[in-house]
Design a protein around this motif. Structure first.
Motif, short mmCIF file in Angstrom:
data_model
loop_
_atom_site.label_atom_id
_atom_site.label_comp_id
_atom_site.label_asym_id
_atom_site.label_seq_id
_atom_site.Cartn_x
_atom_site.Cartn_y
_atom_site.Cartn_z
N ILE A 64 45.40 -9.37 26.17
CA ILE A 64 46.67 -9.20 26.89
C ILE A 64 47.71 -10.19 26.41
O ILE A 64 48.89 -9.87 26.27
N ALA A 65 47.26 -11.43 26.13
CA ALA A 65 48.20 -12.44 25.64
C ALA A 65 48.71 -12.08 24.25
O ALA A 65 49.89 -12.27 23.94
N LEU A 67 49.11 -9.16 23.10
CA LEU A 67 50.04 -8.03 23.26
C LEU A 67 51.38 -8.45 23.86
O LEU A 67 52.29 -7.64 23.95
N GLY A 68 51.48 -9.69 24.29
CA GLY A 68 52.74 -10.21 24.82
C GLY A 68 52.93 -10.02 26.30
O GLY A 68 54.04 -10.23 26.80
N HIS A 69 51.87 -9.63 27.04
CA HIS A 69 52.00 -9.37 28.48
C HIS A 69 51.50 -10.53 29.33
O HIS A 69 51.45 -10.41 30.56
N PHE A 70 51.09 -11.62 28.70
CA PHE A 70 50.50 -12.74 29.45
C PHE A 70 51.10 -14.03 28.90
O PHE A 70 50.45 -14.80 28.21
N ASP A 71 52.37 -14.26 29.22
CA ASP A 71 53.07 -15.41 28.65
C ASP A 71 52.68 -16.70 29.36
O ASP A 71 51.86 -16.72 30.28
N LYS A 74 53.10 -16.93 33.25
CA LYS A 74 52.06 -16.22 34.01
C LYS A 74 50.74 -16.97 33.97
O LYS A 74 50.02 -17.04 34.97
N GLN A 75 50.41 -17.53 32.82
CA GLN A 75 49.20 -18.34 32.72
C GLN A 75 49.28 -19.55 33.65
O GLN A 75 48.32 -19.91 34.33
#
Length: 571
Positions: A64-65, A67-71, A74-75
């Motif tokens: 997910i990271a 793919l750019g969806h877990f910046d 958010k972490q």
């Protein structure tokens, strides 16, 4: 329940073994010496399954990271949520259900083993640094990498997985021991090691070993030039925010390097206190914390943070809770809502009035006392204020959970209330807390995978020293953490298990926990400290990738094999 009673004296065990020794018995012992654990091929498969389980939980976060969806934000948020909520729930359920007043005494061997492990890692890192001819700053970095191992995310996951895959870990002192009990005891041991490591990591590690470059005299001229020509570019988020514990930023760092407060990443993790501002997860960021300094005049009693070393304890300041602030009246709406607001304001006004009256009476009574008694009371009150401020600066949600768990475990009636099957509290509160605690480990691993995704990406460094010695720092750090301490600590742990008459040293999962910690990768929080203090950030990323991706499988296999052989030899 665990029986942590003192084991039989060593002399009795040795004499008994000698009395029963015969050549036939020796031959049978040799033939059956490896019956308690699988063959080497099967053991490799079981350890690989345990490591692969950790990888499978971490992999979604990694994907997910990428793919750019877990910046980073958010972490940061999930790591803080884990530290503030799920990890304390895990600590409470595991500790409060496993301990009692008698068993706490036997756990005293854990701090002793922790001190030995820390001392061995420290001496090893010094020798390795001298062999590589490092200066003071890189030598301190190698020491930090060697001394502070991961005692939270990865070891907990491995212990849970090994307890379900490896047979022979049941403790013969516990009738009807099962895999779930083995995992619970392993987590209990790890949590004690974790909190001890947190104390040292965020004091000695943060302020000394991984201090900013400006703290070193030989870098003073360089840091002045960097500060003169540095562009005001916002820094990225931390490498590993909030994992393996929690931390809050300190103004000491800002005072030392002159950076603006907005440039310093401040993690959440402090228990909210009345009268203190708590940063949101977006502004700030798990086995403890760096105190945040408070400015004078923030509290109505005139008490300053212990970091400022100016605690006043005058007679007019003697209030039990010095951080309470006076309340200001908001705009009162009309209707039912206004009635509710006015009622709350009346209650608060009454409380404030009672408080002021108590202060006046206590001040009057204090001034009526003889001077020697006033001096004695002032000293006692000053001590209370220091303890009070220390607790609120030092304590964090995991530590509060541990303290509450110890209190519950020490009172049999409370322990039965929370953990006896069929009680109302067990079916409601305890079950809810247990469900929340079950989220802690998977969430840690998901965030770990996301952070490793960032660490696999190319990173550029502008530090000429890091570019010059970065590879040597990487090799020295891996040797100091995952190789030499294991070689030295293995015989020490074996001797402890064989000859020290403490019952938990007979628990197979305790021996496995000790071995896993001797060769565990460097703590994830070190990446956060390196990001805050700008200490070899590129090398830190490579260390995490090498230790958590490349070397974790062979390292875990060797450590588990040595632990099982030690358990057999110590019987």
């Amino acid at each position: 329940m665990i029986d942590l009673s003192i084991a039989k004296p060593t002399s009795f065990r040795v004499n008994n073994a000698l009395a029963n020794w015969t050549p036939d018995a020796a031959m049978m012992a040799m033939e059956n010496s490896h019956d308690s654990h699988p063959s080497i091929d099967h053991l490799i498969l079981l350890v690989f399954e345990a490591v692969l389980e950790v990888v499978c939980v971490s992999l979604p976060g990694y994907i997910i990271a990428r793919l750019g969806h877990f910046d980073a934000d958010k972490q940061k948020f999930l790591a803080n949520l884990n530290v503030m909520l799920f990890t304390p729930c895990l600590i409470f359920t595991k500790l409060a259900s496993q301990l009692n007043a008698d068993k706490l005494i036997d756990l005293a061997v854990i701090p002793f083993i922790f001190v030995i492990q820390t001392a061995v890692s420290y001496l090893v890192s010094i020798c390795v640094s001298k062999a590589f001819r490092f200066g003071k700053r890189p030598a301190n970095f190698v020491t930090a990498m060697g001394v502070f191992g991961n005692s939270n995310s990865l070891p907990i996951s491995l212990v849970i997985s090994l307890s379900q895959t490896l047979k022979g870990l049941h403790w013969d002192r516990i009738p009807g021991d099962n895999d779930d009990e083995v995992a619970a005891r392993g987590i209990l041991y790890l949590l004690v090691f974790q909190q001890l490591g947190q104390l040292v990591r965020w004091s000695w590690g943060y302020h000394v070993l991984l201090a900013p470059k400006s703290r070193y005299a030989e870098y003073q001229d360089e840091t002045i030039e960097e500060g003169r020509y540095r562009d005001d570019v916002p820094r990225d988020g931390v490498l590993i925010p909030g994992l393996d514990g929690n931390v809050t930023e300190t103004d000491d760092h800002n005072d030392s390097d002159g950076s603006d407060e907005s440039d310093v990443y401040e993690p959440a993790g402090r228990t909210p206190v009345a009268g203190t501002s708590v940063a949101s997860p977006s502004d700030s960021d798990d086995e403890t914390s760096v105190p945040r300094k408070r400015s004078a005049g923030k509290h109505d009693s005139g008490i300053h943070s212990p970091n400022s070393h100016s605690v006043t304890a005058g007679p007019g300041d003697m209030t039990l809770f010095p951080r309470m602030q006076d309340l200001s009246d908001p705009d009162i709406p009309s209707g039912l809502e206004g009635y509710y607001v006015r009622t709350c304001l009346r209650i608060k006004s009454a409380v404030v009035s009672i408080k002021q009256r108590i202060v006046q009476l206590s001040t009057r009574a204090y001034k009526a006392l003889p001077t020697p008694i006033q001096s004695g009371l002032a000293r006692v009150w000053g001590l209370w204020l220091r303890v009070y401020n220390f607790l609120w600066e030092f304590m964090n949600p995991p530590l509060w959970a541990m303290l509450i768990a110890i209190i519950v475990a020490s009172v049999p009636d409370l322990q039965r209330l929370f953990f006896q099957e069929g009680t109302f509290v067990n079916n409601s509160v305890t079950r809810a807390v247990s469900q929340s605690g079950g989220v802690a480990v998977p969430l840690i691993l998901v965030v770990l995978g996301a952070n490793l995704a960032r660490n696999t990406q190319a990173q550029e460094t502008s530090d000429p020293e890091e570019q010059q010695i970065g590879k040597r720092l990487l090799i020295a750090s891996l040797i100091s953490r995952m190789l030499l301490p294991t070689i030295i600590m293995a015989p020490i742990l074996a001797l402890f298990a064989k000859y020290v008459p403490v019952s938990i040293l007979d628990d197979p999962i305790f021996i496995i926990v000790c071995f896993l910690l001797t060769g565990a990768p460097s703590a994830l929080q070190l990446a956060q400290i390196c990001q805050i203090n700008e200490v070899y950030e590129g090398v830190m990323s490579k260390i995490l990738f090498q230790s958590y991706v490349i070397w974790i499988l062979p390292s875990t296999l060797v450590l588990v094999m040595m632990a099982l052989e030690t358990v057999e030899w110590a019987l």
